[in-house]
Write a protein that holds these residues in place. Structure first.
Motif, PDB file in Angstrom:
ATOM      1  N   LYS A 175      -2.843   3.761  11.743  1.00 35.44           N
ATOM      2  CA  LYS A 175      -3.241   4.761  10.769  1.00 35.44           C
ATOM      3  C   LYS A 175      -1.882   5.308  10.171  1.00 35.44           C
ATOM      4  O   LYS A 175      -1.838   5.855   9.147  1.00 35.44           O
ATOM      5  CB  LYS A 175      -3.994   5.739  11.298  1.00 35.44           C
ATOM      6  CG  LYS A 175      -5.294   5.451  11.902  1.00 35.44           C
ATOM      7  CD  LYS A 175      -6.592   6.278  11.214  1.00 35.44           C
ATOM      8  CE  LYS A 175      -7.829   5.552  11.107  1.00 35.44           C
ATOM      9  NZ  LYS A 175      -8.832   5.756  11.919  1.00 35.44           N
ATOM     10  N   ASN A 176      -0.724   5.162  11.037  1.00 34.91           N
ATOM     11  CA  ASN A 176       0.381   5.661  10.440  1.00 34.91           C
ATOM     12  C   ASN A 176       1.855   5.139  11.028  1.00 34.91           C
ATOM     13  O   ASN A 176       2.809   5.344  10.843  1.00 34.91           O
ATOM     14  CB  ASN A 176       0.460   7.376  10.921  1.00 34.91           C
ATOM     15  CG  ASN A 176       0.403   7.481  12.441  1.00 34.91           C
ATOM     16  OD1 ASN A 176       0.851   6.501  13.072  1.00 34.91           O
ATOM     17  ND2 ASN A 176       0.339   8.908  12.733  1.00 34.91           N
TER      18      ASN A 176
ATOM     19  N   ASN B  15      -9.006   7.503   3.451  1.00 38.75           N
ATOM     20  CA  ASN B  15      -8.460   7.477   2.067  1.00 38.75           C
ATOM     21  C   ASN B  15      -6.939   7.010   2.249  1.00 38.75           C
ATOM     22  O   ASN B  15      -6.433   6.692   1.243  1.00 38.75           O
ATOM     23  CB  ASN B  15      -8.682   8.550   1.334  1.00 38.75           C
ATOM     24  CG  ASN B  15     -10.255   8.888   1.041  1.00 38.75           C
ATOM     25  OD1 ASN B  15     -10.639   9.796   1.661  1.00 38.75           O
ATOM     26  ND2 ASN B  15     -10.796   8.277   0.153  1.00 38.75           N
ATOM     27  N   SER B  16      -6.203   7.286   3.148  1.00 40.78           N
ATOM     28  CA  SER B  16      -4.894   7.043   3.382  1.00 40.78           C
ATOM     29  C   SER B  16      -4.436   5.996   4.067  1.00 40.78           C
ATOM     30  O   SER B  16      -3.304   5.539   3.840  1.00 40.78           O
ATOM     31  CB  SER B  16      -4.338   8.536   4.028  1.00 40.78           C
ATOM     32  OG  SER B  16      -4.653   8.185   5.233  1.00 40.78           O
ATOM     33  N   VAL B  17      -5.299   4.843   4.298  1.00 41.88           N
ATOM     34  CA  VAL B  17      -5.017   3.938   4.899  1.00 41.88           C
ATOM     35  C   VAL B  17      -5.135   2.401   4.110  1.00 41.88           C
ATOM     36  O   VAL B  17      -5.308   1.430   4.590  1.00 41.88           O
ATOM     37  CB  VAL B  17      -5.823   3.758   6.248  1.00 41.88           C
ATOM     38  CG1 VAL B  17      -5.129   4.754   7.183  1.00 41.88           C
ATOM     39  CG2 VAL B  17      -7.319   3.553   6.240  1.00 41.88           C
ATOM     40  N   GLY B  18      -4.858   2.782   2.874  1.00 46.27           N
ATOM     41  CA  GLY B  18      -4.743   1.468   1.829  1.00 46.27           C
ATOM     42  C   GLY B  18      -6.082   1.117   1.209  1.00 46.27           C
ATOM     43  O   GLY B  18      -6.104   0.398   0.152  1.00 46.27           O
ATOM     44  N   LEU B  19      -7.204   2.355   1.333  1.00 46.19           N
ATOM     45  CA  LEU B  19      -8.387   2.059   0.479  1.00 46.19           C
ATOM     46  C   LEU B  19      -8.404   2.740  -0.810  1.00 46.19           C
ATOM     47  O   LEU B  19      -8.924   2.314  -1.760  1.00 46.19           O
ATOM     48  CB  LEU B  19      -9.739   2.723   1.354  1.00 46.19           C
ATOM     49  CG  LEU B  19     -10.002   1.818   2.464  1.00 46.19           C
ATOM     50  CD1 LEU B  19     -10.844   2.461   3.384  1.00 46.19           C
ATOM     51  CD2 LEU B  19     -10.285   0.180   2.385  1.00 46.19           C
ATOM     52  N   GLY B  20      -7.257   3.829  -0.829  1.00 44.22           N
ATOM     53  CA  GLY B  20      -7.511   4.718  -2.018  1.00 44.22           C
ATOM     54  C   GLY B  20      -8.189   6.012  -1.808  1.00 44.22           C
ATOM     55  O   GLY B  20      -9.036   6.142  -1.245  1.00 44.22           O
ATOM     56  N   ASN B  21      -7.746   6.911  -2.913  1.00 41.04           N
ATOM     57  CA  ASN B  21      -8.688   8.126  -2.950  1.00 41.04           C
ATOM     58  C   ASN B  21      -9.051   8.398  -4.244  1.00 41.04           C
ATOM     59  O   ASN B  21      -8.384   8.602  -5.066  1.00 41.04           O
ATOM     60  CB  ASN B  21      -7.664   9.411  -2.346  1.00 41.04           C
ATOM     61  CG  ASN B  21      -8.402  10.497  -2.272  1.00 41.04           C
ATOM     62  OD1 ASN B  21      -9.486  10.532  -1.657  1.00 41.04           O
ATOM     63  ND2 ASN B  21      -7.828  11.491  -2.932  1.00 41.04           N
ATOM     64  N   PRO B  22     -10.587   8.428  -4.511  1.00 40.56           N
ATOM     65  CA  PRO B  22     -11.620   8.259  -3.425  1.00 40.56           C
ATOM     66  C   PRO B  22     -12.110   6.850  -3.505  1.00 40.56           C
ATOM     67  O   PRO B  22     -11.348   5.801  -3.918  1.00 40.56           O
ATOM     68  CB  PRO B  22     -12.673   9.049  -4.401  1.00 40.56           C
ATOM     69  CG  PRO B  22     -12.539   8.618  -5.616  1.00 40.56           C
ATOM     70  CD  PRO B  22     -10.914   8.627  -5.898  1.00 40.56           C
TER      71      PRO B  22
ATOM     72  N   PRO C 112      -1.218  14.876   2.210  1.00 39.88           N
ATOM     73  CA  PRO C 112      -1.477  14.284   0.829  1.00 39.88           C
ATOM     74  C   PRO C 112      -2.808  14.919   0.103  1.00 39.88           C
ATOM     75  O   PRO C 112      -2.841  14.823  -0.913  1.00 39.88           O
ATOM     76  CB  PRO C 112      -1.776  12.771   0.951  1.00 39.88           C
ATOM     77  CG  PRO C 112      -1.919  12.571   2.525  1.00 39.88           C
ATOM     78  CD  PRO C 112      -1.356  13.691   3.238  1.00 39.88           C
ATOM     79  N   PHE C 113      -3.590  15.329   1.105  1.00 40.97           N
ATOM     80  CA  PHE C 113      -4.634  16.052   0.372  1.00 40.97           C
ATOM     81  C   PHE C 113      -4.934  17.358   0.718  1.00 40.97           C
ATOM     82  O   PHE C 113      -5.846  18.321   0.001  1.00 40.97           O
ATOM     83  CB  PHE C 113      -5.993  15.287   1.057  1.00 40.97           C
ATOM     84  CG  PHE C 113      -6.031  13.632   0.948  1.00 40.97           C
ATOM     85  CD1 PHE C 113      -5.722  13.363  -0.333  1.00 40.97           C
ATOM     86  CD2 PHE C 113      -6.066  12.980   2.235  1.00 40.97           C
ATOM     87  CE1 PHE C 113      -5.750  11.907  -0.372  1.00 40.97           C
ATOM     88  CE2 PHE C 113      -5.951  11.567   1.877  1.00 40.97           C
ATOM     89  CZ  PHE C 113      -5.724  11.061   0.662  1.00 40.97           C
TER      90      PHE C 113
ATOM     91  N   ASP D 198       0.195  15.443   8.828  1.00 43.79           N
ATOM     92  CA  ASP D 198      -0.908  14.409   8.617  1.00 43.79           C
ATOM     93  C   ASP D 198      -2.135  14.430   9.403  1.00 43.79           C
ATOM     94  O   ASP D 198      -3.187  14.074   9.053  1.00 43.79           O
ATOM     95  CB  ASP D 198      -0.352  13.101   8.077  1.00 43.79           C
ATOM     96  CG  ASP D 198       0.151  12.907   6.752  1.00 43.79           C
ATOM     97  OD1 ASP D 198       0.545  14.189   6.121  1.00 43.79           O
ATOM     98  OD2 ASP D 198       0.781  11.813   6.431  1.00 43.79           O
TER      99      ASP D 198
ATOM    100  N   PRO E 219      -5.205   0.608  -3.847  1.00 45.39           N
ATOM    101  CA  PRO E 219      -5.095   1.983  -4.880  1.00 45.39           C
ATOM    102  C   PRO E 219      -4.392   3.059  -4.479  1.00 45.39           C
ATOM    103  O   PRO E 219      -4.357   3.371  -3.294  1.00 45.39           O
ATOM    104  CB  PRO E 219      -6.629   2.043  -4.767  1.00 45.39           C
ATOM    105  CG  PRO E 219      -7.446   0.719  -4.369  1.00 45.39           C
ATOM    106  CD  PRO E 219      -6.513   0.358  -3.217  1.00 45.39           C
ATOM    107  N   PRO E 220      -4.155   3.778  -5.360  1.00 43.43           N
ATOM    108  CA  PRO E 220      -3.368   5.317  -5.143  1.00 43.43           C
ATOM    109  C   PRO E 220      -4.372   6.189  -4.881  1.00 43.43           C
ATOM    110  O   PRO E 220      -5.679   5.883  -4.799  1.00 43.43           O
ATOM    111  CB  PRO E 220      -2.539   5.502  -6.493  1.00 43.43           C
ATOM    112  CG  PRO E 220      -3.461   4.670  -7.627  1.00 43.43           C
ATOM    113  CD  PRO E 220      -4.058   3.387  -6.887  1.00 43.43           C
ATOM    114  N   TYR E 221      -3.891   7.517  -5.131  1.00 42.84           N
ATOM    115  CA  TYR E 221      -4.777   8.532  -4.751  1.00 42.84           C
ATOM    116  C   TYR E 221      -5.020   9.689  -6.119  1.00 42.84           C
ATOM    117  O   TYR E 221      -3.979   9.689  -6.879  1.00 42.84           O
ATOM    118  CB  TYR E 221      -4.192   9.617  -3.728  1.00 42.84           C
ATOM    119  CG  TYR E 221      -3.833   8.971  -2.534  1.00 42.84           C
ATOM    120  CD1 TYR E 221      -4.301   7.965  -1.965  1.00 42.84           C
ATOM    121  CD2 TYR E 221      -2.733   9.813  -1.845  1.00 42.84           C
ATOM    122  CE1 TYR E 221      -3.770   7.268  -0.798  1.00 42.84           C
ATOM    123  CE2 TYR E 221      -2.328   9.375  -0.539  1.00 42.84           C
ATOM    124  CZ  TYR E 221      -2.839   8.150   0.195  1.00 42.84           C
ATOM    125  OH  TYR E 221      -2.452   7.832   1.373  1.00 42.84           O
TER     126      TYR E 221
END
Lengths: 532, 264
Positions: free
Chosen positions: A230-231, A383-390, A453-454, A474, B71-73
């Motif tokens: 995760k980090n 969302n922060s581990v490479g998948l993107g947000n959202p 980040p969120f 985080d 993808p970004p955020y």
């Protein structure tokens, strides 16, 4: 009693209301502590298991609950609990591990059982010990209000040093400052127990986690390396083997193995004056690693362990299943349920038709869990581990481990259960007489750190979760996912007990991610979760 | 100082206006810019777009953690360093390929555009649907450190680690860190030199953005402490430079880096 039946009624899926009278009778029986006569061939169930009781724990005991029956499987056969360190009181307060990890409650403990125990013993059971069975040890022990978090939400006080200490005892340098904003339990500002005391300590309140299927919970076959997926920081190490572990134990992954966990539990919860011996640690580890559990009978769907029934259900499926396997795919599935419960015919009689209808609902609930997409947004460590947000994904994206729905490794994420604005809070207004129950902390990330980040640089939280161990911004509010097994036996849910029922779990997600479930989808999901 | 900044800013705006969208980017052009990402839903997975200089660009689609591009955020701006391709538009956007993108650390509420699915935008090259995968993950990872015979391993090996803008170790790094650890253990490494850098990027506007002053040191220290933390016997030394790297608009993302030299 009326209250308990009411709460059981709330738990009962609506499609199954006509069985309510049977259920009320069952609940009534449980409440009086009477042993429920099991169906022919099944072991009789005991309700409260007292420390030092010395009885045999049968190989496959079954226990009634509001949705049917839960069962354990001891693959080593019946367990002699005499002198067994999981079952014997080892410390000064009379508790044993079993006090909070009750066989009837999926080796966790439901709030109903806790209330029952309070009534039966007028609060004298060691469960209510001052150390962590009270909102704070300095409160008057005879008053139920002193135990309100345990009695109302099933929460045990977990107290941790601040700043955190690493496994080797060195101090961790936190990336943030933490302040106490609200202290309804009086513990976080207390001169002896609080954050500003001589030994700065933070108290958070958490549910006992189910001690079943630990082979899965501790599996290190997927996603485990020296560096946390995760980090990228250092993974915790098993002190006995020197190898990295999957970090899926406890809400904050502070324990590396079931052995380190047992050692801490003995000195903490049990107030044992001495350390556990290697033989005692062996016995606890051995017991936990051979113990499996799952719902075995559903008041709606009938027996869950029928030959040819859904592969994932029942405790034997857990005993025989593969651990450490990623299940969010069409080769393994998280919960393989086969085809048998889809499109069932009308039954021979009304009962069979009702059972078939319930089974179809479970199958639809499975599909809602596995295939129903929604937008997962602003959830740290997913969302922060490479998948993107959202991301447009499903429940199984976070809940991916085969058979347990945990994350395969280092499964902490911020679902919002403890962080504002999503955590359950009392509305503050002149008409609401109830006061906030949970502590509230303000976290301010240091200026030389990137913001969360969120959530930005200032975060309000009821429980900083993993951040209490890592000191990382985080990680604030990131909680390790629990297994989905034996849910019916151990309400309330989430680490902070904020969902009183399975329906409230589903409602939480509906609000959190604006899923817009239909009433049918919600019921199907509840029915599905209830048979696990 | 402030005035100088404003003048610079004005200069940027004028160049901008002068360039206009008449000079739309052509295939092969390199683009570096900071803007808001945009999510467009489709009947399958969402696609990720971004607007720059009046034009809509396509960055990629949602896949899974195994993907080469991630993808970004929303809620943050994104720094895009990419080449304009000649492929047909995807999801309405000009395709950027190859592309490097990194999330800017500060939060930005204005980056919140989500567009609904429209029939005319279809994703037909989807390696992973928005639910369970068909196999394990969408993309094959390079085979995990092929077990080479120790005798053939070189005496030293150099590893480049790249980072997100103004960030240090993250979820991107367990793979490369394990490669370093495995090599160091295989050759029983004696020394490891860690060099941290502070990156800079020349934007297409002509402006150069640089990372924070302390980032090179932070990266070096974090990488070194991780290598020590796993218990390597080698002597780990580190250095860094606070002077930002030169930026020329060509793969400047490679400057946000740490070099690790492992020697027997």
């Amino acid at each position: 009693m009326k209250h308990l039946i009411e709460s059981a009624r709330r738990q009962v899926p609506r499609t199954d209301r006509r069985r309510l009278s049977v259920l009320s009778a069952m609940v009534a029986l449980c409440m009086t502590g009477t042993v429920i006569a099991a169906d022919a061939g099944h072991s009789p169930a005991r309700q409260w298991w007292s420390p030092g009781d010395g009885a045999m724990l049968p190989a496959k005991p079954e226990y009634a609950n509001g949705f049917g029956r839960f069962a354990l499987v001891n693959t080593d056969g019946p367990i002699d609990t005499r002198k067994h360190p999981f079952f014997e009181p080892l410390g000064i307060n009379g508790r044993a591990c079993v006090t909070c990890h009750q066989p009837s409650d999926a080796m966790s403990i439901s709030v109903e059982t806790i209330q029952q125990r309070w009534r039966e013993t007028q609060g004298a059971d060691p469960l209510f010990a001052a150390v962590d069975g009270m909102n704070c040890p300095h409160l008057p022990p005879e008053k139920p209000e002193s135990h309100s978090l345990l009695l109302e939400r099933g929460l045990i006080r977990v107290f941790l040093p601040w700043p955190p200490k690493a496994a080797d005892g060195s101090a961790v340098k936190p990336e943030f400052d933490i302040e106490v904003v609200r202290d309804p339990t009086g513990c976080n500002l207390h001169s002896e127990y609080g954050l500003y005391s001589e030994n700065p300590t933070i108290s958070v309140y958490r549910r006992p986690r189910p001690v079943i299927n630990m082979r899965y919970v501790t599996a290190s076959k997927f996603g485990v390396s020296n560096f946390i997926g995760k980090n990228g920081t250092l993974a915790a190490i098993n002190p006995d083997t020197g190898k990295p572990v999957n970090m899926n134990l406890m809400a904050d992954a502070r324990e590396a193995t079931v052995r380190t966990q047992a050692a801490s539990a003995a000195s903490g919860h049990l107030q044992a004056a001495r350390a556990l011996t290697p033989a005692e640690l062996d016995a606890i580890e051995k017991f936990e690693m051979q113990l499996y559990g799952a719902q075995i009978e559903s008041s709606g769907a009938g027996r869950l362990d029928e030959a040819g029934g859904p592969q994932a259900l029942g405790p034997m499926a857990m005993a025989n299943g593969r651990d450490g396997l990623l299940g969010n795919n069409l080769s393994n599935y998280v919960f393989p349920i086969g085809e048998g419960w889809y499109d069932l015919p009308d039954g021979k009689d009304a009962d069979e038709s009702a059972r078939n209808a319930f089974r179809e609902s479970v199958a639809r609930g499975h599909d809602a869990f596995f295939y129903r997409t929604f937008w997962i947004k602003d959830s740290m460590h997913i969302n922060s581990v490479g998948l993107g947000n959202p991301i447009k994904r499903t429940c199984a994206t976070c809940h991916g481990m085969h058979m347990t729905a945990m994350d395969t490794a280092n499964g902490w994420m911020d679902l919002g259960t403890t962080n504002l604005p999503w955590a359950l809070e009392e509305p503050a207004n002149p008409w609401n007489k109830r006061k906030a129950q949970m502590p509230l902390f303000k976290v301010t990330c240091h200026a030389d750190q990137p913001p969360h980040p969120f959530l930005g640089r200032v975060i309000y939280t009821q429980d900083p979760g993993r951040a209490l161990i890592s000191g990382k911004c985080d990680d604030v509010g990131a909680i390790v996912i629990q297994q989905f097994r034996g849910l019916s036996a151990r309400a309330p849910y989430f680490s902070n007990g904020s969902a009183a029922s399975l329906r409230e779990v589903v409602d939480y997600y509906d609000r959190r991610y604006n899923i817009q479930y239909s009433e049918q989808e919600k019921q199907d999901l509840v029915n599905f979760l209830s048979v696990l | 100082m402030k005035i100088q900044k404003i003048i610079n800013h004005l200069a940027v705006i004028t160049t901008f206006a002068a360039a206009g969208s008449a000079l739309a980017a052509k295939p092969g052009d390199r683009l570096s810019f900071i803007s808001c990402p945009i999510v467009r839903d489709t009947a399958s997975v969402p696609c990720w777009l971004t607007e720059y200089d009046g034009e809509l660009y396509y960055m990629g689609i949602q896949t899974d953690v195994s993907a080469p591009w991630q993808p970004p955020y929303l809620g943050h701006k994104v720094l895009v360093e990419a080449t304009v391709s000649d492929k047909p538009r995807i999801c309405g956007g000009i395709v950027l390929e190859p592309i490097n993108s990194t999330v800017m650390p500060e939060l930005d509420d204005s980056c919140n555009t989500m567009l609904p699915a429209e029939d005319k935008y279809q994703i037909d090259f989807n390696p992973r649907p928005p639910g369970p995968s068909s196999g394990r993950l969408a993309f094959d990872r390079p085979p995990p450190n092929a077990p080479a015979e120790p005798a053939e391993l070189p005496d030293h090996q150099t590893f480049e680690i790249t980072f997100d803008f103004d960030r240090s170790i993250s979820f991107r790094h367990p793979g490369v860190m394990m490669r370093i650890v495995n090599y160091a253990q295989a050759v029983n490494a004696q020394t490891i030199e860690v060099t941290g850098r502070r990156g800079a990027t020349l934007l297409s506007t002509g402006e150069t953005i640089t990372e924070g002053a302390a980032i090179a040191q932070r990266r070096a220290e974090e990488v070194a402490s991780l290598l020590r933390g796993v218990g390597l016997k080698a002597n780990v030394s580190m250095k860094w430079s606070d002077t930002p790297m030169d930026a020329d608009g060509v793969e400047d993302w490679k400057n946000r880096s740490v070099t690790v030299v492992v020697s027997k």
